[in-house]
Design an enzyme around this catalytic site. Structure first.
Site, PDB file in Angstrom:
ATOM      1  N   GLU A   1       0.846  -1.206   0.000  1.00  0.00           N
ATOM      2  CA  GLU A   1       0.000   0.000   0.000  1.00  0.00           C
ATOM      3  C   GLU A   1       0.880   1.255   0.000  1.00  0.00           C
ATOM      4  OE1 GLU A   1      -1.043   1.987   3.239  1.00  0.00           O
ATOM      5  OE2 GLU A   1      -0.553   0.509   4.771  1.00  0.00           O
TER       6      GLU A   1
ATOM      7  N   LYS B   1      -4.876  11.013   1.105  1.00  0.00           N
ATOM      8  CA  LYS B   1      -5.068   9.663   1.625  1.00  0.00           C
ATOM      9  C   LYS B   1      -6.261   9.088   0.864  1.00  0.00           C
ATOM     10  CE  LYS B   1      -6.524   7.202   5.804  1.00  0.00           C
ATOM     11  NZ  LYS B   1      -6.775   7.309   7.248  1.00  0.00           N
TER      12      LYS B   1
ATOM     13  N   ASP C   1     -16.795   4.415  13.767  1.00  0.00           N
ATOM     14  CA  ASP C   1     -15.667   4.677  12.858  1.00  0.00           C
ATOM     15  C   ASP C   1     -14.941   3.359  12.610  1.00  0.00           C
ATOM     16  OD1 ASP C   1     -13.426   5.407  11.476  1.00  0.00           O
ATOM     17  OD2 ASP C   1     -12.858   7.049  12.805  1.00  0.00           O
TER      18      ASP C   1
ATOM     19  N   SER D   1     -12.881   1.151   9.878  1.00  0.00           N
ATOM     20  CA  SER D   1     -12.111   1.289   8.643  1.00  0.00           C
ATOM     21  C   SER D   1     -12.717   0.478   7.505  1.00  0.00           C
ATOM     22  CB  SER D   1     -10.683   0.823   8.883  1.00  0.00           C
ATOM     23  OG  SER D   1      -9.957   0.855   7.665  1.00  0.00           O
TER      24      SER D   1
ATOM     25  N   ASP E   1     -11.054  -0.872   5.476  1.00  0.00           N
ATOM     26  CA  ASP E   1     -10.144  -2.029   5.335  1.00  0.00           C
ATOM     27  C   ASP E   1     -10.880  -3.329   5.676  1.00  0.00           C
ATOM     28  OD1 ASP E   1      -8.237  -0.073   4.967  1.00  0.00           O
ATOM     29  OD2 ASP E   1      -7.016  -0.606   6.707  1.00  0.00           O
TER      30      ASP E   1
ATOM     31  N   LYS F   1      -3.768  -1.736  14.195  1.00  0.00           N
ATOM     32  CA  LYS F   1      -2.997  -0.717  14.916  1.00  0.00           C
ATOM     33  C   LYS F   1      -3.428  -0.629  16.379  1.00  0.00           C
ATOM     34  CE  LYS F   1      -3.306   2.272  11.325  1.00  0.00           C
ATOM     35  NZ  LYS F   1      -3.262   1.374  10.192  1.00  0.00           N
TER      36      LYS F   1
END
Ligand code: PSU
Ligand code: MN
Length: 314
Positions: free
Chosen positions: A29, A90, A140, A142, A144, A161
């Protein structure tokens, strides 16, 4: 140089050739380059990851949007340009139409990169830490996680993370049908932290064993990614208590500065770097390069065993 029949995606010729010939390729990425790490460390790490892959006989495929084109495989000069571009966005999944339609440039998140990697036919992907469910703001989540549920790719990372709500993130991964396994570990690593204490359902000790699971997934036609969670290398990890302190500091600062949405993850990472005298950056560098190394091993094994998939034998 577009992928045949796919004008939306520009695949570098060296990668198109490697994929055609069944040679190993690992996708990377680039939001980590544009937003995740400060300059000049960002370029240094991006080049180090590519170099680790090449040394293992693997073609690196860094994914990004450059001047409105979704690119798979960058030249070193293009990497350098992206790493230094102050206006690089981003780019998550929802941003792809905007960046392509308005001819902008950006670093692609895990979500946007997985979309492109799968479309290009790449089976292995490496990153630092995937996104997940944020602490305090459980809405919230992601993109992903959704994308991991849709792309049958092997994703090598150091877990999610540490800034996230990890138990909630594990639940959402399960819901999305993502297979999560520890690389030579039984408990979830989380980015700077080698061991969060959260148990993992499965452990893999070598690429041969993992390849059997990948082939079983493919034979079933399941779409979920297999996420291989690799702990940050020995000696580079930060302690759990220290990371909790950093996360609390970073979250409090983000709240005071009213940082939300896409800006939140980059803000938290840079606040943690500032409060740890850069030690979080050293850990980040170490885990990214190590994850590229593990991804290379897996890609080599998958390419070598491709002729013996259960699907083809059966
Ligand atoms: N891994 C890193 N550094 C990063 C990221 C991952 O080592 O900066 C990025 C990835 O691109 C990931 C993104 O997709 O953070 C998650 O952002 P968000 O939580 O806004 O979806
Ligand atoms: Mn978010």
């Amino acid at each position: 140089m577009s992928a045949a029949g796919d004008p939306a995606l520009v695949v570098a010729p060296r990668l198109a050739a490697a994929l055609r010939e069944g040679r190993p390729v690992v996708a990377l990425e680039s939001a980590v380059i544009t937003q995740g790490l400060p300059r000049p460390l960002n370029l240094e790490v991006a080049l180090a990851m590519e170099s680790v892959l090449r040394q293992a006989g693997v073609e690196p495929a860094t994914i990004a949007v450059l001047d409105g084109r979704l690119r798979v495989g960058l030249e070193p000069t293009e990497l350098e340009h992206l790493a230094g571009a102050p206006d690089a966005r981003k780019c998550s999944l929802r941003d792809l139409p905007l960046l392509l339609g308005s001819r902008l440039s950006g670093g692609t998140t895990v979500a946007a990169s997985l979309f492109a990697a799968h479309r290009a036919g790449i089976a292995v992907f490496a990153t630092g830490g995937i996104g997940g469910v944020h602490r305090g703001t459980p809405f919230d989540v992601s993109a992903d996680l959704d994308e991991l549920g849709r792309r049958p790719i092997t994703v090598v990372c150091s877990g999610a993370k540490s800034v996230l709500d990890l138990p909630a993130t594990l639940e959402v991964l399960e819901t999305r049908g993502v297979t999560l396994v520890g690389w030579r570990c039984d408990r979830l690593p989380a980015f700077y932290v080698a061991d969060t204490g959260l148990p993992l359902g499965a452990r893999v000790d070598d690429a041969t064993q993992l390849a059997r699971w990948v082939r079983a997934r493919d034979a079933l036609g399941l779409t979920g990614a297999i996420v291989v969670a690799v702990p940050v290398p020995d000696g580079q990890a930060l302690g759990v208590a220290e990371v909790e302190r950093l996360v609390d500091l970073a979250n409090a600062e983000a709240r005071d500065a009213a940082i939300q949405g896409a800006a939140l993850t980059p803000y938290l990472l840079s606040a943690m770097a500032a409060h740890s005298d850069g030690r979080s950056l050293a850990a980040n560098r170490a885990l990214l390069v190590n994850n590229a190394r593990v991804a290379a091993e897996i890609a080599v094994e998958l390419a070598a065993s491709a002729g013996a998939t259960p699907a083809r034998l059966g």
